[in-house]
Write a protein that holds these residues in place. Sequence first.
Motif, mmCIF file in Angstrom:
data_model
loop_
_atom_site.group_PDB
_atom_site.id
_atom_site.type_symbol
_atom_site.label_atom_id
_atom_site.label_comp_id
_atom_site.label_asym_id
_atom_site.label_seq_id
_atom_site.Cartn_x
_atom_site.Cartn_y
_atom_site.Cartn_z
ATOM 1 N N ALA A 9 -0.729 14.517 -7.507
ATOM 2 C CA ALA A 9 -0.449 13.264 -6.795
ATOM 3 C C ALA A 9 0.417 12.343 -7.640
ATOM 4 O O ALA A 9 0.491 12.495 -8.863
ATOM 5 N N CYS A 10 1.084 11.389 -6.970
ATOM 6 C CA CYS A 10 1.988 10.460 -7.647
ATOM 7 C C CYS A 10 1.938 9.092 -6.992
ATOM 8 O O CYS A 10 1.787 8.986 -5.771
ATOM 9 N N ARG A 11 2.039 8.023 -7.807
ATOM 10 C CA ARG A 11 2.225 6.662 -7.284
ATOM 11 C C ARG A 11 3.379 6.046 -8.056
ATOM 12 O O ARG A 11 3.480 6.215 -9.271
ATOM 13 N N ASP A 29 -9.044 7.804 -6.368
ATOM 14 C CA ASP A 29 -10.257 7.029 -6.673
ATOM 15 C C ASP A 29 -10.008 5.852 -7.617
ATOM 16 O O ASP A 29 -10.629 4.805 -7.480
ATOM 17 N N LYS A 30 -9.120 6.036 -8.606
ATOM 18 C CA LYS A 30 -8.950 4.975 -9.612
ATOM 19 C C LYS A 30 -7.639 4.224 -9.445
ATOM 20 O O LYS A 30 -7.616 2.996 -9.398
ATOM 21 N N LEU A 31 -6.541 4.985 -9.390
ATOM 22 C CA LEU A 31 -5.229 4.331 -9.424
ATOM 23 C C LEU A 31 -4.894 3.596 -8.124
ATOM 24 O O LEU A 31 -4.423 2.451 -8.154
ATOM 25 N N THR A 32 -5.121 4.249 -6.985
ATOM 26 C CA THR A 32 -4.708 3.640 -5.718
ATOM 27 C C THR A 32 -5.399 2.293 -5.457
ATOM 28 O O THR A 32 -4.702 1.326 -5.153
ATOM 29 N N PRO A 33 -6.722 2.189 -5.604
ATOM 30 C CA PRO A 33 -7.318 0.860 -5.408
ATOM 31 C C PRO A 33 -6.737 -0.173 -6.381
ATOM 32 O O PRO A 33 -6.481 -1.309 -5.999
ATOM 33 N N PHE A 34 -6.478 0.241 -7.624
ATOM 34 C CA PHE A 34 -5.953 -0.691 -8.627
ATOM 35 C C PHE A 34 -4.569 -1.203 -8.216
ATOM 36 O O PHE A 34 -4.332 -2.409 -8.199
ATOM 37 N N VAL A 35 -3.657 -0.304 -7.859
ATOM 38 C CA VAL A 35 -2.297 -0.772 -7.547
ATOM 39 C C VAL A 35 -2.244 -1.473 -6.183
ATOM 40 O O VAL A 35 -1.478 -2.417 -6.002
ATOM 41 N N ARG A 36 -3.066 -1.046 -5.235
ATOM 42 C CA ARG A 36 -3.085 -1.718 -3.941
ATOM 43 C C ARG A 36 -3.455 -3.179 -4.085
ATOM 44 O O ARG A 36 -2.892 -4.050 -3.442
ATOM 45 N N ALA A 80 -0.975 0.249 -15.406
ATOM 46 C CA ALA A 80 -1.854 0.708 -14.322
ATOM 47 C C ALA A 80 -2.572 2.009 -14.713
ATOM 48 O O ALA A 80 -3.753 2.182 -14.416
ATOM 49 N N ALA A 81 -1.854 2.911 -15.383
ATOM 50 C CA ALA A 81 -2.464 4.190 -15.761
ATOM 51 C C ALA A 81 -3.659 3.953 -16.673
ATOM 52 O O ALA A 81 -4.669 4.661 -16.588
ATOM 53 N N LEU A 82 -3.557 2.941 -17.554
ATOM 54 C CA LEU A 82 -4.649 2.665 -18.491
ATOM 55 C C LEU A 82 -5.701 1.739 -17.878
ATOM 56 O O LEU A 82 -6.892 2.041 -17.876
ATOM 57 N N ALA A 83 -5.254 0.597 -17.333
ATOM 58 C CA ALA A 83 -6.204 -0.413 -16.859
ATOM 59 C C ALA A 83 -7.017 0.066 -15.661
ATOM 60 O O ALA A 83 -8.145 -0.393 -15.460
ATOM 61 N N SER A 84 -6.467 0.992 -14.878
ATOM 62 C CA SER A 84 -7.204 1.462 -13.700
ATOM 63 C C SER A 84 -8.412 2.310 -14.082
ATOM 64 O O SER A 84 -9.292 2.536 -13.265
ATOM 65 N N GLN A 85 -8.445 2.795 -15.340
ATOM 66 C CA GLN A 85 -9.555 3.685 -15.704
ATOM 67 C C GLN A 85 -10.390 3.168 -16.874
ATOM 68 O O GLN A 85 -11.388 3.793 -17.213
ATOM 69 N N TYR A 128 0.828 -1.215 0.000
ATOM 70 C CA TYR A 128 0.000 0.000 0.000
ATOM 71 C C TYR A 128 0.859 1.262 0.000
ATOM 72 O O TYR A 128 0.648 2.170 -0.789
ATOM 73 N N ALA A 129 1.797 1.312 0.923
ATOM 74 C CA ALA A 129 2.641 2.502 1.057
ATOM 75 C C ALA A 129 3.813 2.168 1.959
ATOM 76 O O ALA A 129 3.737 1.251 2.787
ATOM 77 N N ASN A 130 4.912 2.935 1.781
ATOM 78 C CA ASN A 130 6.149 2.718 2.521
ATOM 79 C C ASN A 130 6.835 4.084 2.615
ATOM 80 O O ASN A 130 6.781 4.857 1.659
ATOM 81 N N PRO A 131 7.469 4.409 3.751
ATOM 82 C CA PRO A 131 8.026 5.764 3.896
ATOM 83 C C PRO A 131 9.068 6.139 2.846
ATOM 84 O O PRO A 131 9.115 7.302 2.415
#
Length: 400
Positions: free
Chosen positions: A84-86, A235-242, A97-102, A64-67
Amino acid sequence: MTSDQHRPGTWHPATHLVQGGTERTPHQETSEALFLTSGYVYETAEEAEAAFSNNLQRYVYSRYANPTLSMLEERLRLIEGAEACRTTSSGMAAVFAALASQLAAGDRVVASRALFGSCLYIVSDLLPRFGVETVLVDGTDLNQWEEALSTRTNCVFLETPSNPGLEIIDLAAVSDLAHRAGACVVVDNVFATPLLQRPMELGADIVVYSATKHIDGQGRCLGGAILGTKEFVSDKLTPFVRHTGPAMSPFNAWVMLKGLETLDLRMERHCRNASTVARFLESAQGVGKVLFPGLESHPQYALARKQMSGPGNMIAFEVEGGKDGAFRFLNALRLIRISNNLGDAKSLVCHPATTTHQRLAEEERRRLGITDGLLRLSVGLEDARDLESDIARALAAAGS
Ligand SMILES: *Cc1c(COP(=O)(O)O)cnc(C)c1O
């Protein structure tokens, strides 16, 4: 922690490259800390419960996230001027991810034809398997964009300058047409880096990077990044990559943070060296066309000048004698090494027709200008005089 009086919002990109996003532990270390941990512990069961119900903003798991990743994401966000950035494990994970998440079945994508090989695979092979319609256009021809975007479209995907032909696409004009068709504009900005081209200021909605290239810049680690609005990312990218898990390793993120510190300096030398080598190639015996955005002879020189603040380090050129001539030239090089990687401190050269673009049909290669004699050179940080003598010797060998 960056204190208020430093006001990072007013810093220039070169300062963000070195200082942006740094968060220090109570030890007050100078260099960014490497948090090589997959998980995190909780003082109480209630704290764990709160973390999972999102009442408490804290780290729960490194997928999910790391410092260390957060520092890199914040630094990249500040450099790009994005909301924002992932980060992701590779550039291809970022593109996918940029394409498939949306996108969903029934959606439509319009993309430029001159794409990095794996990007072309995602757009023209993979997405259609999931019911996404894909239309490819010649990226330099605004009429083709206009026609393709006269139908409602969900996503536009493009790369400029393109690989390997260094075509330049008019980001402002295409973004405008895309937005009128209701599309989200995704730009692969690898060749230009965030320092030489700022797609969001020209209308792009999402920018993706292979951090493997100039951001690391020393050929060590794979990585990728996606930048966009807060809304898209949360809304789109974070759930997808998580939930699909293309997380970058904290170690790689640490290497990328250190890579960014020298990106501005490296790009200055990359551009200067590439300009010198491109001019040398243009006047050399045994070389056909030379494509480099910094040469007046580039078909879109004016557009490159307008939307890029520097020419980059990638050159495409033709060696006389077709495939045999190109191979003789490659095999005679001593300093410049044969490799399909790019953006490295070391100068690297490849023959796209038999490597990166081997998968394409002959006709498609011809359409993209990938002839049998075409070579793609990633100019490194060596002394340009040594690169020139290596090229001169290899050209002589190729011609004999
Ligand atoms: C290298 C590259 C990618 C893919 O990045 P990886 O880190 O190798 O997965 C995507 N687009 C362009 C333009 C590239 O050069």
